[in-house]
Design a protein around this motif. Sequence first.
Motif, short mmCIF file in Angstrom:
data_model
loop_
_atom_site.label_atom_id
_atom_site.label_comp_id
_atom_site.label_asym_id
_atom_site.label_seq_id
_atom_site.Cartn_x
_atom_site.Cartn_y
_atom_site.Cartn_z
N VAL A 183 -1.45 5.73 -6.83
CA VAL A 183 -1.69 4.99 -8.06
C VAL A 183 -3.19 4.71 -8.17
CG1 VAL A 183 -1.24 2.87 -9.34
CG2 VAL A 183 0.57 3.93 -7.99
N ARG A 184 -3.80 5.11 -9.26
CA ARG A 184 -5.24 4.98 -9.42
C ARG A 184 -5.58 3.79 -10.31
NH1 ARG A 184 -7.32 9.55 -7.33
NH2 ARG A 184 -5.98 11.41 -7.25
N GLY A 185 -6.78 3.27 -10.13
CA GLY A 185 -7.24 2.18 -10.97
C GLY A 185 -7.25 0.85 -10.25
N GLU A 186 -7.92 -0.12 -10.86
CA GLU A 186 -8.09 -1.43 -10.24
C GLU A 186 -6.79 -2.22 -10.18
OE1 GLU A 186 -11.16 -3.50 -12.24
OE2 GLU A 186 -12.75 -2.09 -11.62
N GLY A 187 -5.83 -1.89 -11.01
CA GLY A 187 -4.58 -2.64 -11.05
C GLY A 187 -3.51 -2.15 -10.11
N ALA A 188 -3.86 -1.34 -9.12
CA ALA A 188 -2.85 -0.74 -8.24
C ALA A 188 -2.04 -1.81 -7.51
CB ALA A 188 -3.51 0.20 -7.25
N ARG A 235 0.83 -1.21 0.00
CA ARG A 235 0.00 0.00 0.00
C ARG A 235 0.86 1.26 0.00
NH1 ARG A 235 -5.30 -0.70 0.26
NH2 ARG A 235 -6.16 -2.69 1.03
N ASN A 236 2.04 1.21 0.62
CA ASN A 236 2.98 2.33 0.51
C ASN A 236 3.44 2.50 -0.93
OD1 ASN A 236 4.18 3.87 3.01
ND2 ASN A 236 3.64 1.83 3.76
N VAL A 237 3.70 1.39 -1.60
CA VAL A 237 4.16 1.46 -2.99
C VAL A 237 3.08 2.02 -3.90
CG1 VAL A 237 4.89 0.05 -4.97
CG2 VAL A 237 5.85 -0.38 -2.70
N SER A 238 1.83 1.67 -3.63
CA SER A 238 0.74 2.05 -4.52
C SER A 238 0.11 3.41 -4.17
CB SER A 238 -0.35 0.98 -4.50
OG SER A 238 -0.94 0.88 -3.21
N LEU A 239 0.70 4.14 -3.22
CA LEU A 239 0.16 5.45 -2.86
C LEU A 239 0.04 6.35 -4.09
CD1 LEU A 239 1.98 6.35 0.50
CD2 LEU A 239 -0.48 6.06 0.17
#
Length: 259
Positions: free
Chosen positions: A98-103, A92-96
Motif C-alpha cells: 500500500v503506497r502513500g502516507e495513509g498506509a 505492516r503485514n496488512v499495509s504491504l
Amino acid sequence: MTVLLANPPLPAVECRQVTRRFAGQAVLDHLDLEIAPGEFVALLGSSGSGKTTLLRALAGLDRIDEGRLQVPEALAAVFQEPRLMPWKRAWRNVSLGVRGEGAKARALAAMTEVGLEHRLNAWPGTLSGGEAQRVALARALVREPKLLLLDEPFAALDALTRIRMHQLIIALWRAHNPAVLLVTHDVDEAVLLADRVVVLDHGRIAEQIQIRLPRPRQIATPAFHNLRARLLELLGVDSDPDVASAADDSQPLSRTGNR
C-alpha cells in the motif's frame, strides 16, 4: 418512442476455453466460467479436479496454455496459510504494497473491520490461527479488491473459529461487494456461503447450482440437506437414497460440460 436498454455489467471474471496442462495432461480442459460483479461463487471438486489451478491462474500466479482469462486489476487472494511476514508487525503485514502516507490509517481501518484493532502492533508469532487469518483478510481488503480469491482459508481452523470466520466473510462481502471465488472441499461451507456452487470434474464444469436459500442459512433444514446430498452425489459420495436429488430452493444452471 425509442427505449434505450442499459448494457449489462461486464463480468468480474471471464474464462473462455481455458486449458492448463501438466506433463501433457489437461488439469483445466477448455473451461468456460463467468462470475458477475458482487457474486459469491464456491468451487467444489475432488483433489486434482483443477480448483486451485484455476484460482492460481486467476490470481496471476500460474499461466494457462490456451484460452483467455479476464479479471479486474484490483484483486486479492487469501490462502489456507496466512502467509504473514514474521518480522513485520500485524499492521505492516496488512499495509504491504500500500503506497502513500495513509498506509497505516488504511491498515488500522481494515484491522478494525476484522475485529483486530487491539492487535495492530502484534507480532505474527503471537497471533492465534483465527487472528492470523483475519490479518490476511484485512491485508486483502485494504486493497479494495473487485475480486477476492479464497483458497480454503478456513480449513486449518477449529470448528468454532471457522463458524466465526464464515460470519465475518459474509459481513465483509456485504460491506465491500467484491466478486468472490471460494475454493473449498467442504460442501456445507459452500452451501452456507455461496450464491452459486460450481462443481469441477477433471478440469471441466460438471454442474453449477444456484443457491436460493435465505440468509442467514441454517444447516438443519430440509432444503439445505437436499442441496448437500445433491452436491455429495456429484462428488461421488454416497448419500441417503431417500433424499430427493433436487431441492425446491435450487436451480441447475448446467448439468454437463461448460455453460
